[in-house]
Design an enzyme around this catalytic site. Structure first.
Site, mmCIF file in Angstrom:
data_model
loop_
_atom_site.group_PDB
_atom_site.id
_atom_site.type_symbol
_atom_site.label_atom_id
_atom_site.label_comp_id
_atom_site.label_asym_id
_atom_site.label_seq_id
_atom_site.Cartn_x
_atom_site.Cartn_y
_atom_site.Cartn_z
ATOM 1 C CG ASN A 91 87.008 -11.485 86.033
ATOM 2 O OD1 ASN A 91 86.648 -10.400 85.562
ATOM 3 N ND2 ASN A 91 86.469 -11.993 87.122
ATOM 4 C CG ASP A 107 89.676 -9.649 88.618
ATOM 5 O OD1 ASP A 107 88.822 -9.906 87.766
ATOM 6 O OD2 ASP A 107 89.702 -8.558 89.223
#
Length: 575
Positions: free
Chosen positions: A264, A306
């Site tokens: 991420n 994320d």
């Protein structure tokens, strides 16, 4: 000075001649490219990432006769996420806190124990380890404090060590298992939440000398750098942009191409690094000789959720119009299942994708490029609150999917009916401190009202592109990787009831289950000795699985915690 503990179990045994050098068969490039069915030499069983064994002794008809053969405690708590790696009579299991245990595969007798002492003042978000790698007569372990160590496979003695990162200055740490390709040990760090710029490093497997480094976020002037801010407030965001490569990759040995997943963005909020942000949340194809990037596919641009793309896709061949076409398939954290083509040189091309869990962010996906369009209301940003599904743990977290070439099915450990509410903020980057742009104490997990289930297993037809069956868990998330067999059995843990289960790989029917002392979040593996097939799994709940269990206690009245404590379990058919 670092201290190393080699606890004797085997020093005396070696001296007494119980185990000799002839007992350990060196692991060659040829063996890794074509591993024998009786061994489990790689974290996912083979370079393609199938988590599949060709062994057929244990079948849907007799799996109910599985019995424990031996078990052993690891003497460590927290989350055990490493599989049992087996080479002949030697089984290697890594645990949290920088420990490697070697067992006699058949009896469970401890051969040796190695533990690297934790540095004073060290801390990490995930105190775990996901496995060792084998090559030659050595075992390779990446320690959480940023070192890669080569151990003598027969004795556990340290042969060499090398620094991958500096945990004090870089804020990085390592949870990944290394991957050995052509005499190079390749590994990358975790630490996106601390503003780490992701990378891979390759070391000479004999000497530990650094061979190459490949960053996942390009520096100015490098290909892909144009997708990062070039000027203004965020022009230096690439320096700490995330994209950590914290899971092992897969390898096409025939064409000499590595495939690796990229994590991420950092901070999590995309408005603090405007642009597509290559090569975050992507799969990269790489040249193993120098680490050069050959091609890529980005699952979603300007990651703000994320939704790390850290799991490398599984290497398969698609049956298309009667022809075998090399491809990649991957159930990603963003909740979509992707079919990608790959050619002999490593070029990656988007074919199609479809949701396997609910995604409230993607409003559409371009059928030619795979690029999603977003609902901006579901995109967290600085001083903006947004709710999105699935939550940051995704449709599938880090556990491995499995592919069975005989059934033609991909098996996905999944979680659904969970969402996340985040409020963005600006956080200064201070080495070793959380700097994801959200308050770690205010991660607001939400589950649907009267949810029918959260965790489960899905089986998808690789060629048909359809879900064939699913098992669901009303009272548990699924945190477990999957093993599938040539005989049509599927093994999985992952649930908070501590059970290890076997299913019919064609129908999903439950065939057998066994309660272990703790929950299972490690990948199962299989091997055979003297013609007898064994199934191995490591029990040991912890890390994110335990944190979520506490959240579910607050929201749904589940048990507050699952017992922790690691143990290795080996099963075989009873008489």
């Amino acid at each position: 000075m670092k201290k190393y503990l080699q606890l004797a179990g085997l020093a005396a045994a070696v001296a007494a001649g119980v185990c000799s050098a002839a007992d350990y068969k060196p692991v060659t490039d040829a063996r890794l490219a074509n591993p024998e069915p009786e061994n489990w030499l790689l974290t996912k069983g083979n370079y393609a990432g199938w988590s599949y064994t060709p062994l057929e002794q244990i079948t849907p008809q007799n799996v109910s006769k599985l019995r424990p053969v031996w078990s052993a405690a690891t003497n460590v708590g927290s989350g055990h996420e490493a599989p049992a790696i087996v080479n002949g009579d030697y089984m290697f299991v890594s645990t949290p806190r920088n420990q490697v245990l070697a067992f006699d595969s058949k009896t469970g007798r401890v051969l040796w124990r190695y533990q690297r002492e934790m540095p004073e003042g060290f801390g990490a978000l995930h105190m775990t380890n996901r496995g060792v790698a084998l090559w030659g007569d050595k075992v390779y372990i990446a320690s959480i404090d940023c070192m890669i160590s080569a151990l003598d496979a027969k004795t556990g003695k340290l042969v060499w060590e090398a620094e991958v990162c500096n945990w004090q200055t870089d804020s990085a740490y390592i949870t990944s298992a290394p991957l050995v390709v052509k005499g190079k040990v390749i590994v990358g760090p975790s630490g996106g939440e601390f503003g780490v710029r992701g990378f891979l490093k390759a070391f000479d497997a004999q000497t530990g000398k650094l061979a190459w480094t490949r960053y996942s976020v390009p520096a100015p002037g490098e290909p892909g750098s144009e997708t990062w801010p070039q000027q203004g407030q965020w022009k230096d965001s690439w320096k700490n942009g995330g994209g950590t490569m914290w899971m092992p990759g897969n390898y096409d040995a025939k064409n000499d191409v590595i495939y690796w997943g990229v994590g991420n963005g950092a901070p999590w909020l995309g408005d603090q690094r405007p642009g597509d942000n290559l090569f975050l949340t992507s799969v990269l194809s790489l040249n193993p000789d120098n680490g050069n990037i050959i091609s890529h596919f980005q699952y979603h641009w300007n990651d703000s959720w994320d939704w790390a793309g850290m799991n490398a896709p599984t290497l398969v061949e698609f049956d298309r119009n009667g022809k075998k076409v090399p491809g990649l398939i991957s159930a990603q954290r963003n909740g979509n299942l992707y079919w990608l083509d790959r050619d002999a040189k490593g070029k990656i091309t988007y074919q199609k994708s479809t949701p396997y869990v609910k995604n409230t962010v993607f409003t559409s996906i371009d059928p030619k490029t795979g690029r999603p369009t977003y609902d901006e209301a579901a995109k967290p940003a600085t001083n903006k609150t947004a709710t999105y599904c699935p939550s940051l743990w995704g449709g599938k977290d880090w556990p491995y999917e499995a592919y069975n070439p005989k059934t033609g099915l991909l098996y996905i450990p999944f979680n659904d009916n969970h969402c996340m509410t985040l409020t963005g903020m600006i956080q200064p980057r201070i080495p070793g401190q959380w700097s994801a742009g959200v308050d770690i104490n205010k991660l607001d997990l939400k589950v649907a009202d009267n949810f029918p289930f959260i965790g489960g297993i899905q089986a998808w037809s690789v060629d048909g592109g359809k879900e064939v069956w699913r098992q669901t868990y009303k009272h548990s998330w699924n945190w477990g990787s999957i093993l599938t067999t040539a005989s049509g059995v599927l093994f999985a843990g992952g649930t908070n009831d501590r059970k290890f289960r076997a299913y019919d790989a064609k129908s999903g029917k439950l065939l057998w289950e066994f309660p272990t002392p703790s929950g299972i979040i490690s990948p199962p593996s299989s091997f055979s000795i003297d013609g007898k097939q064994y199934i191995a799994v490591v029990s040991g709940w912890g890390v994110d699985a335990q944190w979520i269990q506490g959240k579910m206690h607050d929201q749904a009245g589940w048990e507050k915690a699952v017992p922790e404590g690691g143990s290795v379990w080996v099963f075989a058919l009873g008489d």
